[in-house]
Design a protein around this motif. Structure first.
Motif, PDB file in Angstrom:
ATOM      1  N   GLU A   5       0.841  -1.191   0.000  1.00 25.88           N
ATOM      2  CA  GLU A   5       0.000   0.000   0.000  1.00 25.88           C
ATOM      3  C   GLU A   5       0.879   1.243   0.000  1.00 25.88           C
ATOM      4  OE1 GLU A   5      -4.076  -1.325   2.214  1.00 25.88           O
ATOM      5  OE2 GLU A   5      -2.476  -0.559   3.482  1.00 25.88           O
ATOM      6  N   LYS A   7       0.646   5.696   0.152  1.00 26.38           N
ATOM      7  CA  LYS A   7      -0.201   6.827   0.531  1.00 26.38           C
ATOM      8  C   LYS A   7       0.502   8.121   0.161  1.00 26.38           C
ATOM      9  CE  LYS A   7      -2.866   8.485   4.460  1.00 26.38           C
ATOM     10  NZ  LYS A   7      -3.154   8.258   5.884  1.00 26.38           N
ATOM     11  N   GLY A  11      -3.526  12.023   0.992  1.00 23.11           N
ATOM     12  CA  GLY A  11      -4.236  10.984   1.728  1.00 23.11           C
ATOM     13  C   GLY A  11      -4.836   9.882   0.869  1.00 23.11           C
ATOM     14  N   HIS A  12      -4.550   9.906  -0.439  1.00 23.14           N
ATOM     15  CA  HIS A  12      -5.061   8.846  -1.313  1.00 23.14           C
ATOM     16  C   HIS A  12      -4.275   7.560  -1.079  1.00 23.14           C
ATOM     17  CE1 HIS A  12      -5.952  12.537  -3.874  1.00 23.14           C
ATOM     18  NE2 HIS A  12      -7.139  12.079  -3.476  1.00 23.14           N
ATOM     19  N   LEU A  13      -4.975   6.433  -1.108  1.00 22.41           N
ATOM     20  CA  LEU A  13      -4.326   5.132  -0.955  1.00 22.41           C
ATOM     21  C   LEU A  13      -4.279   4.432  -2.303  1.00 22.41           C
ATOM     22  CD1 LEU A  13      -5.878   3.783   2.357  1.00 22.41           C
ATOM     23  CD2 LEU A  13      -3.541   4.524   1.991  1.00 22.41           C
ATOM     24  N   CYS A  29       1.101   8.744  -7.396  1.00 18.94           N
ATOM     25  CA  CYS A  29      -0.281   8.512  -6.984  1.00 18.94           C
ATOM     26  C   CYS A  29      -1.175   8.505  -8.231  1.00 18.94           C
ATOM     27  CB  CYS A  29      -0.747   9.587  -6.015  1.00 18.94           C
ATOM     28  SG  CYS A  29      -2.480   9.417  -5.529  1.00 18.94           S
ATOM     29  N   ALA A  36       3.732   9.025  -3.797  1.00 17.97           N
ATOM     30  CA  ALA A  36       3.126   8.310  -2.677  1.00 17.97           C
ATOM     31  C   ALA A  36       4.171   7.383  -2.079  1.00 17.97           C
ATOM     32  CB  ALA A  36       1.912   7.516  -3.156  1.00 17.97           C
TER      33      ALA A  36
END
Length: 95
Positions: A5, A7, A11-13, A29, A36
């Motif tokens: 994962e 980030k 704050g987008h995953l 991202c 990210a």
């Protein structure tokens, strides 16, 4: 391959399948285009029924090491199909 994962600062995953040997710590991202960073998250660990696990293992093994057949299997203790000699049975419909 494990799922990692990431980030971004917004704050987008995002998730990526990467080999365990991968040292990639940052990706772009997909939502905003910022860099990210890889985050640490809980692994997905679950217990599988032993019959299902052995079936999956056998399937994966056969994909890479298929069994080679050299001869037909032995007929073993098979009985011949019974045949009736009764003339009334001859009139019955055949399957």
């Amino acid at each position: 391959m494990p799922i990692y994962e990431f980030k971004c600062g917004e704050g987008h995953l995002a998730e990526r399948h990467l080999p365990m040997s991968s040292e990639q710590r940052e990706i772009e991202c997909p939502d905003c285009g910022q860099m990210a960073r890889r985050i640490i998250s809980a692994p997905s660990v679950r217990r599988t029924d032993s019959k299902i696990a052995s079936a999956v293992e056998a399937t994966q093994k056969s994909a890479h090491e298929p069994a080679v057949v050299n001869s037909l299997p032995a007929s073993g203790n098979r009985r011949a199909t019974p045949v009736s000699r009764n003339p009334q049975h001859a009139k019955l419909p055949k399957p």
